[in-house]
Scaffold this active site. Sequence first.
Site, short mmCIF file in Angstrom:
data_model
loop_
_atom_site.label_atom_id
_atom_site.label_comp_id
_atom_site.label_asym_id
_atom_site.label_seq_id
_atom_site.Cartn_x
_atom_site.Cartn_y
_atom_site.Cartn_z
N ASP A 263 0.85 -1.10 0.17
CA ASP A 263 -0.14 -0.03 -0.13
C ASP A 263 0.89 1.38 0.05
O ASP A 263 0.36 2.34 -0.63
CB ASP A 263 -0.92 -0.13 1.03
CG ASP A 263 -1.95 -1.01 1.19
OD1 ASP A 263 -2.68 -1.13 -0.10
OD2 ASP A 263 -2.29 -2.03 2.07
N HIS B 201 -7.32 -3.92 -1.18
CA HIS B 201 -7.50 -3.32 0.34
C HIS B 201 -7.75 -1.75 -0.39
O HIS B 201 -7.12 -1.09 -1.27
CB HIS B 201 -6.21 -3.19 0.81
CG HIS B 201 -6.44 -2.74 2.31
ND1 HIS B 201 -7.44 -2.36 2.89
CD2 HIS B 201 -5.39 -2.06 3.07
CE1 HIS B 201 -6.91 -1.78 4.07
NE2 HIS B 201 -5.85 -1.74 4.18
N ASP C 136 -10.83 -3.39 8.24
CA ASP C 136 -9.64 -4.36 8.02
C ASP C 136 -8.36 -3.65 9.00
O ASP C 136 -7.80 -4.45 9.46
CB ASP C 136 -9.33 -4.19 6.70
CG ASP C 136 -7.93 -5.03 6.16
OD1 ASP C 136 -8.37 -6.30 6.20
OD2 ASP C 136 -7.00 -4.64 6.12
N SER D 164 -12.88 -27.62 28.69
CA SER D 164 -13.09 -28.35 29.79
C SER D 164 -13.84 -27.41 30.63
O SER D 164 -13.90 -26.03 30.57
CB SER D 164 -11.81 -28.72 30.68
OG SER D 164 -11.05 -27.66 31.09
N1 LIG Z 1 -1.11 -9.84 2.80
C1 LIG Z 1 -2.24 -10.26 2.49
O1 LIG Z 1 -2.43 -11.58 2.55
C2 LIG Z 1 -3.38 -9.37 2.35
C3 LIG Z 1 -4.75 -9.70 2.19
C4 LIG Z 1 -5.78 -8.78 1.82
C5 LIG Z 1 -5.28 -7.65 1.22
N2 LIG Z 1 -4.02 -7.55 0.88
C6 LIG Z 1 -3.72 -6.23 0.09
O2 LIG Z 1 -3.04 -6.77 -1.16
C7 LIG Z 1 -2.15 -5.55 -1.55
C8 LIG Z 1 -0.79 -6.40 -1.78
O3 LIG Z 1 -0.40 -6.66 -0.40
P1 LIG Z 1 0.80 -8.09 -0.27
O4 LIG Z 1 0.74 -8.16 1.17
O5 LIG Z 1 0.50 -9.01 -1.22
O6 LIG Z 1 2.11 -7.13 -0.74
P2 LIG Z 1 3.48 -7.65 -0.38
O7 LIG Z 1 3.62 -9.10 -0.40
O8 LIG Z 1 4.15 -7.00 0.45
O9 LIG Z 1 4.19 -7.04 -1.81
C9 LIG Z 1 3.71 -7.51 -2.94
C10 LIG Z 1 4.73 -7.48 -4.27
O10 LIG Z 1 5.37 -5.86 -4.65
C11 LIG Z 1 6.62 -6.07 -4.87
N3 LIG Z 1 7.20 -4.72 -4.94
C12 LIG Z 1 7.58 -4.08 -3.69
N4 LIG Z 1 8.12 -2.76 -3.86
C13 LIG Z 1 8.26 -2.82 -5.06
C14 LIG Z 1 8.37 -1.84 -6.26
N5 LIG Z 1 9.01 -0.64 -5.66
N6 LIG Z 1 8.16 -1.99 -7.45
C15 LIG Z 1 7.71 -3.12 -8.07
N7 LIG Z 1 7.16 -4.09 -6.99
C16 LIG Z 1 7.38 -3.81 -5.81
C17 LIG Z 1 7.31 -7.09 -4.00
O11 LIG Z 1 8.14 -7.87 -4.91
P3 LIG Z 1 9.80 -7.51 -4.82
O12 LIG Z 1 10.08 -6.74 -3.66
O13 LIG Z 1 10.37 -9.01 -4.85
O14 LIG Z 1 10.07 -6.75 -6.05
C18 LIG Z 1 6.08 -8.14 -3.79
O15 LIG Z 1 6.07 -9.25 -4.51
C19 LIG Z 1 -2.17 -4.64 -0.46
O16 LIG Z 1 -3.13 -3.63 -0.93
C20 LIG Z 1 -2.54 -5.22 0.85
O17 LIG Z 1 -3.15 -4.43 1.75
C21 LIG Z 1 -3.23 -8.19 1.37
#
Ligand SMILES: NC(=O)c1ccc[n+]([C@@H]2O[C@H](COP(=O)([O-])OP(=O)(O)OC[C@H]3O[C@@H](n4cnc5c(N)ncnc54)[C@H](OP(=O)(O)O)[C@@H]3O)[C@@H](O)[C@H]2O)c1
Length: 321
Positions: A75, A99, A182, A243
């Site tokens: 985010d 999100h 959330d 229990s």
């Molecule tokens: N975590 C959850 O299960 C969850 C649940 C519901 C909703 N969400 C929402 O889903 C969205 C993604 O969250 P997430 O937890 O999946 O994120 P995340 O795993 O922290 O990161 C997503 C990807 O973004 C890449 N990234 C980071 N900085 C970057 C940059 N400057 N340029 C290009 N790529 C970049 C990272 O890969 P590299 O660093 O390898 O490039 C990583 O694979 C958010 O909006 C979050 O609020 C997440």
Amino acid sequence: MALEPAALAGPVAVLGFGHQGEAQALNLRDAGLEVRVGAREGHAAESRARARGFAPQPLARAVRGAATVAVLLPDDVAPTLWPELAAAIEPGATLVFAHGYNLLARTLEFGAAQDVVLVSPCGPGRVLRQVVERGEGLPAYLAVHQDATGRAWERAEAYATALGCARARLWRTTVREETEVDLFGEQTVLCGGMNALVVAAWETLVAAGYSPEIAYLECVHQLKYLADLLHERGPAGLRDGISGTALHGDLTRGPRVIGEASRRAMAEALEDIRTGRYAAELAAEAAAGKPLVRERVAAGRRHPIEAARRRALGLPEPEAG
Ligand SMILES: NC(=O)c1ccc[n+]([C@@H]2O[C@H](COP(=O)([O-])OP(=O)(O)OC[C@H]3O[C@@H](n4cnc5c(N)ncnc54)[C@H](OP(=O)(O)O)[C@@H]3O)[C@@H](O)[C@H]2O)c1
């Protein structure tokens, strides 16, 4: 009623191959959609996507020609990349967020012809993938931020269906409700509250002279079994599965541990979210290079509960470095 994935009509670009990105890209591909993964070159997500059989491209290239763009970047990162991405995304593309954080804060600008929707699975990416592999689905919250075509709800439902979420249930909500609930849930229960509760309980037992390993097994490790019971049966049902001794302790000591002070702290956390104070704090922390997060995460790794965990579960010591 949930619609078939075909209603999305065209390639889907998944930006980010992290927790959500990986799970969503795999589920969408299994649903028969053409999925393009956007990942930055030379980073871990790019090689993980390749290992999963995708051909990752730089983000701005992955969005070209995509009918749907799923923005699954951290985010705090999305706004910094947005000017370049917005210029490359097709004017009529549907934008999907997991999100509502950046939608509520209005940190991103969208084209007038773009539908902008929220499809937020109720759980971590790992679970979103696992349930689909079992032939089941995870519920999802749906909201519409911008309805340019009059078909934004339909498109949100089609995307959620392709993720497998319609096999469970699709909940219509608003961007504000999803975002605020959330944030509150993760701060007070799912992440912040749970971690603070188990560490405080472990420290209390160890300070009183009990074995750190036994304290770990009791206050941390067993949490999963009770959380499973809560998940399956709800708060009242959980009480049928414990229990009589545990039940009396639950009813008399639980409300003291989570008493007035905790309720006040919860109300303050909610107020910080609703007034935007929390978002301002998070933005200042990100702008400063996340010093608080780095320091507290490092301190957490050095906490003696980690060594107790390894000994309690017979795990190897981490490698130095
Ligand atoms: N975590 C959850 O299960 C969850 C649940 C519901 C909703 N969400 C929402 O889903 C969205 C993604 O969250 P997430 O937890 O999946 O994120 P995340 O795993 O922290 O990161 C997503 C990807 O973004 C890449 N990234 C980071 N900085 C970057 C940059 N400057 N340029 C290009 N790529 C970049 C990272 O890969 P590299 O660093 O390898 O490039 C990583 O694979 C958010 O909006 C979050 O609020 C997440």
